[in-house]
Design a protein around this motif. Structure first.
Motif, PDB file in Angstrom:
ATOM      1  N   MET A  76     -35.768  71.054 -13.844  1.00 12.45           N
ATOM      2  CA  MET A  76     -37.229  71.128 -13.938  1.00 12.45           C
ATOM      3  C   MET A  76     -37.793  70.036 -14.849  1.00 12.45           C
ATOM      4  SD  MET A  76     -39.346  74.283 -15.580  1.00 12.45           S
ATOM      5  CE  MET A  76     -40.235  73.647 -16.980  1.00 12.45           C
ATOM      6  N   VAL A  77     -38.994  69.582 -14.514  1.00 12.17           N
ATOM      7  CA  VAL A  77     -39.641  68.537 -15.317  1.00 12.17           C
ATOM      8  C   VAL A  77     -39.910  69.051 -16.743  1.00 12.17           C
ATOM      9  CG1 VAL A  77     -41.947  69.219 -14.496  1.00 12.17           C
ATOM     10  CG2 VAL A  77     -41.564  66.892 -15.316  1.00 12.17           C
ATOM     11  N   LYS A  78     -39.646  68.168 -17.739  1.00  8.32           N
ATOM     12  CA  LYS A  78     -39.849  68.602 -19.131  1.00  8.32           C
ATOM     13  C   LYS A  78     -41.155  68.078 -19.719  1.00  8.32           C
ATOM     14  CE  LYS A  78     -35.299  67.769 -20.696  1.00  8.32           C
ATOM     15  NZ  LYS A  78     -34.851  67.373 -19.397  1.00  8.32           N
ATOM     16  N   ASN A  79     -41.571  66.880 -19.291  1.00 12.24           N
ATOM     17  CA  ASN A  79     -42.816  66.347 -19.855  1.00 12.24           C
ATOM     18  C   ASN A  79     -43.624  65.638 -18.787  1.00 12.24           C
ATOM     19  OD1 ASN A  79     -41.895  63.458 -19.851  1.00 12.24           O
ATOM     20  ND2 ASN A  79     -40.341  64.366 -21.177  1.00 12.24           N
ATOM     21  N   ALA A  80     -44.944  65.666 -18.972  1.00 10.96           N
ATOM     22  CA  ALA A  80     -45.845  65.091 -17.961  1.00 10.96           C
ATOM     23  C   ALA A  80     -47.080  64.514 -18.627  1.00 10.96           C
ATOM     24  CB  ALA A  80     -46.267  66.170 -16.964  1.00 10.96           C
ATOM     25  N   ILE A  81     -47.639  63.498 -17.972  1.00 11.81           N
ATOM     26  CA  ILE A  81     -48.952  62.969 -18.340  1.00 11.81           C
ATOM     27  C   ILE A  81     -49.897  63.314 -17.197  1.00 11.81           C
ATOM     28  CG2 ILE A  81     -50.307  60.851 -18.640  1.00 11.81           C
ATOM     29  CD1 ILE A  81     -47.804  59.595 -19.926  1.00 11.81           C
ATOM     30  N   VAL A  82     -51.046  63.876 -17.541  1.00  8.90           N
ATOM     31  CA  VAL A  82     -52.088  64.110 -16.544  1.00  8.90           C
ATOM     32  C   VAL A  82     -53.236  63.168 -16.877  1.00  8.90           C
ATOM     33  CG1 VAL A  82     -53.710  65.783 -15.576  1.00  8.90           C
ATOM     34  CG2 VAL A  82     -51.405  66.528 -16.252  1.00  8.90           C
ATOM     35  N   ILE A  83     -53.722  62.428 -15.870  1.00  8.50           N
ATOM     36  CA  ILE A  83     -54.848  61.514 -16.084  1.00  8.50           C
ATOM     37  C   ILE A  83     -56.111  62.170 -15.546  1.00  8.50           C
ATOM     38  CG2 ILE A  83     -55.749  59.186 -15.723  1.00  8.50           C
ATOM     39  CD1 ILE A  83     -52.885  58.411 -14.776  1.00  8.50           C
ATOM     40  N   GLY A  84     -57.091  62.406 -16.433  1.00 10.56           N
ATOM     41  CA  GLY A  84     -58.378  62.943 -15.998  1.00 10.56           C
ATOM     42  C   GLY A  84     -58.575  64.395 -16.399  1.00 10.56           C
ATOM     43  N   ALA A  85     -59.599  64.631 -17.252  1.00 11.32           N
ATOM     44  CA  ALA A  85     -59.921  66.002 -17.675  1.00 11.32           C
ATOM     45  C   ALA A  85     -61.076  66.544 -16.851  1.00 11.32           C
ATOM     46  CB  ALA A  85     -60.251  66.030 -19.168  1.00 11.32           C
ATOM     47  N   GLY A  86     -60.998  66.369 -15.523  1.00 10.04           N
ATOM     48  CA  GLY A  86     -61.919  67.052 -14.613  1.00 10.04           C
ATOM     49  C   GLY A  86     -61.342  68.433 -14.308  1.00 10.04           C
ATOM     50  N   ILE A  87     -61.862  69.056 -13.283  1.00  7.89           N
ATOM     51  CA  ILE A  87     -61.440  70.424 -12.975  1.00  7.89           C
ATOM     52  C   ILE A  87     -59.975  70.443 -12.550  1.00  7.89           C
ATOM     53  CG2 ILE A  87     -61.820  72.298 -11.308  1.00  7.89           C
ATOM     54  CD1 ILE A  87     -64.872  71.325 -11.585  1.00  7.89           C
TER      55      ILE A  87
ATOM     56  N   VAL B   2     -57.287  54.787 -18.445  1.00  6.78           N
ATOM     57  CA  VAL B   2     -56.060  54.248 -17.837  1.00  6.78           C
ATOM     58  C   VAL B   2     -56.412  53.032 -16.977  1.00  6.78           C
ATOM     59  CG1 VAL B   2     -54.238  54.751 -16.154  1.00  6.78           C
ATOM     60  CG2 VAL B   2     -54.845  56.444 -17.893  1.00  6.78           C
ATOM     61  N   ARG B   3     -55.656  51.969 -17.163  1.00 10.13           N
ATOM     62  CA  ARG B   3     -55.887  50.733 -16.401  1.00 10.13           C
ATOM     63  C   ARG B   3     -54.981  50.670 -15.167  1.00 10.13           C
ATOM     64  NH1 ARG B   3     -55.289  45.763 -20.158  1.00 10.13           N
ATOM     65  NH2 ARG B   3     -53.088  46.334 -20.021  1.00 10.13           N
TER      66      ARG B   3
ATOM     67  N   GLU C 291     -56.357  50.921 -21.201  1.00 10.89           N
ATOM     68  CA  GLU C 291     -57.237  49.780 -21.478  1.00 10.89           C
ATOM     69  C   GLU C 291     -57.016  49.237 -22.884  1.00 10.89           C
ATOM     70  OE1 GLU C 291     -59.148  48.134 -19.521  1.00 10.89           O
ATOM     71  OE2 GLU C 291     -59.496  49.444 -17.795  1.00 10.89           O
ATOM     72  N   ASP C 292     -56.558  50.080 -23.813  1.00 11.84           N
ATOM     73  CA  ASP C 292     -56.318  49.598 -25.197  1.00 11.84           C
ATOM     74  C   ASP C 292     -54.970  48.871 -25.312  1.00 11.84           C
ATOM     75  OD1 ASP C 292     -54.338  51.532 -25.216  1.00 11.84           O
ATOM     76  OD2 ASP C 292     -55.400  52.902 -26.547  1.00 11.84           O
ATOM     77  N   ALA C 293     -54.358  48.577 -24.173  1.00 18.29           N
ATOM     78  CA  ALA C 293     -53.123  47.787 -24.068  1.00 18.29           C
ATOM     79  C   ALA C 293     -51.865  48.574 -24.429  1.00 18.29           C
ATOM     80  CB  ALA C 293     -53.185  46.495 -24.880  1.00 18.29           C
ATOM     81  N   SER C 294     -52.010  49.859 -24.771  1.00 17.50           N
ATOM     82  CA  SER C 294     -50.806  50.654 -25.044  1.00 17.50           C
ATOM     83  C   SER C 294     -50.238  51.174 -23.713  1.00 17.50           C
ATOM     84  CB  SER C 294     -51.130  51.819 -25.975  1.00 17.50           C
ATOM     85  OG  SER C 294     -52.061  52.677 -25.358  1.00 17.50           O
ATOM     86  N   THR C 295     -48.997  51.623 -23.749  1.00 18.73           N
ATOM     87  CA  THR C 295     -48.383  52.208 -22.552  1.00 18.73           C
ATOM     88  C   THR C 295     -47.820  53.592 -22.900  1.00 18.73           C
ATOM     89  OG1 THR C 295     -46.287  51.142 -23.064  1.00 18.73           O
ATOM     90  CG2 THR C 295     -47.709  50.018 -21.485  1.00 18.73           C
ATOM     91  N   ARG C 296     -47.757  54.448 -21.895  1.00 14.94           N
ATOM     92  CA  ARG C 296     -47.181  55.788 -22.071  1.00 14.94           C
ATOM     93  C   ARG C 296     -46.223  56.039 -20.918  1.00 14.94           C
ATOM     94  NH1 ARG C 296     -50.710  59.003 -25.095  1.00 14.94           N
ATOM     95  NH2 ARG C 296     -51.940  57.606 -26.397  1.00 14.94           N
TER      96      ARG C 296
ATOM     97  N   GLY D 111     -60.039  61.346 -10.037  1.00 13.31           N
ATOM     98  CA  GLY D 111     -61.241  61.293  -9.215  1.00 13.31           C
ATOM     99  C   GLY D 111     -61.274  60.180  -8.178  1.00 13.31           C
ATOM    100  N   VAL D 112     -62.483  59.903  -7.667  1.00 14.79           N
ATOM    101  CA  VAL D 112     -62.609  59.026  -6.502  1.00 14.79           C
ATOM    102  C   VAL D 112     -62.253  57.569  -6.785  1.00 14.79           C
ATOM    103  CG1 VAL D 112     -64.241  60.393  -5.128  1.00 14.79           C
ATOM    104  CG2 VAL D 112     -65.110  58.874  -6.899  1.00 14.79           C
ATOM    105  N   GLN D 113     -62.298  57.144  -8.047  1.00 13.07           N
ATOM    106  CA  GLN D 113     -61.907  55.762  -8.372  1.00 13.07           C
ATOM    107  C   GLN D 113     -60.488  55.737  -8.927  1.00 13.07           C
ATOM    108  OE1 GLN D 113     -64.056  53.446  -7.628  1.00 13.07           O
ATOM    109  NE2 GLN D 113     -65.890  54.714  -7.355  1.00 13.07           N
ATOM    110  N   SER D 114     -59.611  56.559  -8.404  1.00 15.71           N
ATOM    111  CA  SER D 114     -58.297  56.808  -9.012  1.00 15.71           C
ATOM    112  C   SER D 114     -57.429  55.561  -9.144  1.00 15.71           C
ATOM    113  CB  SER D 114     -57.554  57.839  -8.142  1.00 15.71           C
ATOM    114  OG  SER D 114     -56.213  57.945  -8.542  1.00 15.71           O
ATOM    115  N   ARG D 115     -56.902  55.355 -10.339  1.00  9.90           N
ATOM    116  CA  ARG D 115     -55.922  54.281 -10.543  1.00  9.90           C
ATOM    117  C   ARG D 115     -54.599  54.657  -9.870  1.00  9.90           C
ATOM    118  NH1 ARG D 115     -58.633  51.006 -10.206  1.00  9.90           N
ATOM    119  NH2 ARG D 115     -56.934  49.585 -10.685  1.00  9.90           N
TER     120      ARG D 115
END
Ligand code: FAD
Length: 371
Positions: free
Chosen positions: A2-13, A129-130, A143-148, A158-162
């Motif tokens: 099972m997956v242990k860690n995740a990044i979610v992009i976007g705090a919409g619904i 997120v860029r 955009e702040d040049a860091s990576t995760r 959303g509709v302009q999804s990276r």
């Protein structure tokens, strides 16, 4: 495993629901949102029983109902000129646990954000997120040049999804020839807990109470040839709305007269993304399948996605879970999107035999709930 860690992009619904669902299943989740604060943006949306089932599973259905949601009694379709009722969908006939709610987007976001925080999701605001890069250890560039990096990256942006751009290249939306204004107007007295669709030739207005009945959410859709920008942040002059809907009679006319702040945006049809996942990156909600608002299912589909995705990647490994998620969701969202497309023209017909037939179909059909 099972997956242990995740990044979610976007705090919409969709992003908040997915983050909470994953964290409740033991995944360490970081949520990245471009906005500096989760503030009062957007207006009304409708939570149908399928969306409410997800909110219940997340343990927040009661909080949503206490937090300003209005329990809907009916959806009523009216002819613009006569005010006559064309069709009435009686929502009181739903089972007791099958509620249909009118909710202000900000109220729903607030409840989901609390649920995510309680589940120990780490929410980082002001993080735009860029780029999203699938791989053995998938990566997001900010955009702040860091990576995760994380084992799983959920693009709920959303509709302009990276994320959609990374998996599918440039999106090619088509203008539908329709624009929509959205406004909230203070309610006078105690409004009926009903959605009203006021239908006229080439235009319609949907209105329903939100914020515990203290405000009325109004969306007015007009056919036009000229393009208007997509998005949620384009202010317009309320006189333009009133001019576009001149001649409307009845309660909708009263609402139009009282509109203050109003947003205008163009309605675009986006193809469902062909590819939803690759090498640990997956799309969710509008990032995968934006829908027109004519069935009020955008938020509900994002909630369903969130629940199914969290289930699939915690029951089995990510490599198996992601195809299972797309297989479970793809056919359903495609059907819902086609049904929403089909509603638009029925509301806007000119007088004549086709309108008579379409209204007869609306009277007996189930595809009524408007956005
Ligand atoms: P969205 O709700 O669009 O959420 C996407 C989230 O991702 C947003 O919070 C956005 O800021 C964030 N994001 C986008 N790009 C990036 C990036 N590069 N980096 C980090 N974060 C990013 N629907 C209605 O029916 N009524 C409304 O009044 C309404 N108002 C809205 C207001 C706003 C500001 C937004 C963004 C959407 C609104 N919607 C509204 C759309 C509705 O919420 C969605 O159609 C539906 O809920 C599906 O949600 P989603 O989570 O997939 O996407």
């Amino acid at each position: 495993m099972m997956v242990k860690n995740a990044i979610v992009i976007g705090a919409g619904i969709g992003g908040l629901a997915c983050a909470a669902a994953l964290a409740r299943r033991g995944v360490a989740v970081t949520l990245l949102e471009q906005a500096a604060a989760i503030t009062e943006v957007g207006a009304g949306l409708q939570v149908s029983p399928n969306g409410l089932a997800v909110l219940r599973a997340l343990g927040v259905a009661d909080a949503v109902q206490r937090g300003g949601a209005v329990r809907a009694r009916a959806v009523v379709l009216r002819a613009e000129q006569s005010g006559d009722t064309v069709a009435r969908l009686d929502l009181t006939r739903l089972d007791a646990d099958q509620r249909y709610l009118f909710v202000h987007r900000a109220d729903l976001i607030a409840v989901l954000a609390r649920a995510a925080a309680q589940a120990n999701v780490s929410v980082e605001l002001g993080k735009r997120v860029r780029a999203v890069i699938p791989g053995d250890l998938p990566t997001v560039e900010l955009e702040d040049a860091s990576t995760r990096r994380a084992e799983l990256i959920v693009a709920a942006d959303g509709v302009q999804s990276r994320g959609r751009a990374a998996l599918n290249g440039a999106d090619d939306p088509a203008f539908t020839g329709q624009v929509a204004w959205r406004a909230t107007v203070p309610a006078l007295g105690d409004p009926a807990p009903e959605a009203t669709v006021t239908m006229g030739a080439g235009r319609h207005i949907v209105s329903y109470p939100v914020k515990g009945g203290s405000a009325i959410n109004m969306v007015a859709v007009q056919e036009r040839k000229t393009w208007a920008a997509e998005g949620w942040h384009h202010a317009d002059d309320p006189q333009n709305l009133r001019a576009a809907f001149s001649g409307v009679r009845g309660p909708a006319a009263d609402l139009l007269a009282r509109v203050g702040d109003v947003a205008l945006w163009g309605l675009f049809r986006h193809p469902v993304a062909p590819v939803w996942h690759r090498d640990g990156v997956v799309l969710l909600g509008d990032a995968a399948h934006p829908t027109l608002p004519f069935l009020a299912q955008g938020a509900n589909m994002a909630l369903e996605d969130a629940w199914v995705l969290a289930q699939q990647v915690t029951r089995q490994d990510v490599a198996r879970g992601l195809p299972a998620y797309q297989a479970a969701r793809g056919p359903r969202v495609s059907r819902v999107i086609a049904a929403a497309d089909g509603n638009a023209w029925k509301y806007h017909l000119r007088p004549g035999p086709l309108r008579w037939a379409a209204h007869a179909a609306l009277r007996t059909g189930s595809r009524l709930a408007p956005g």
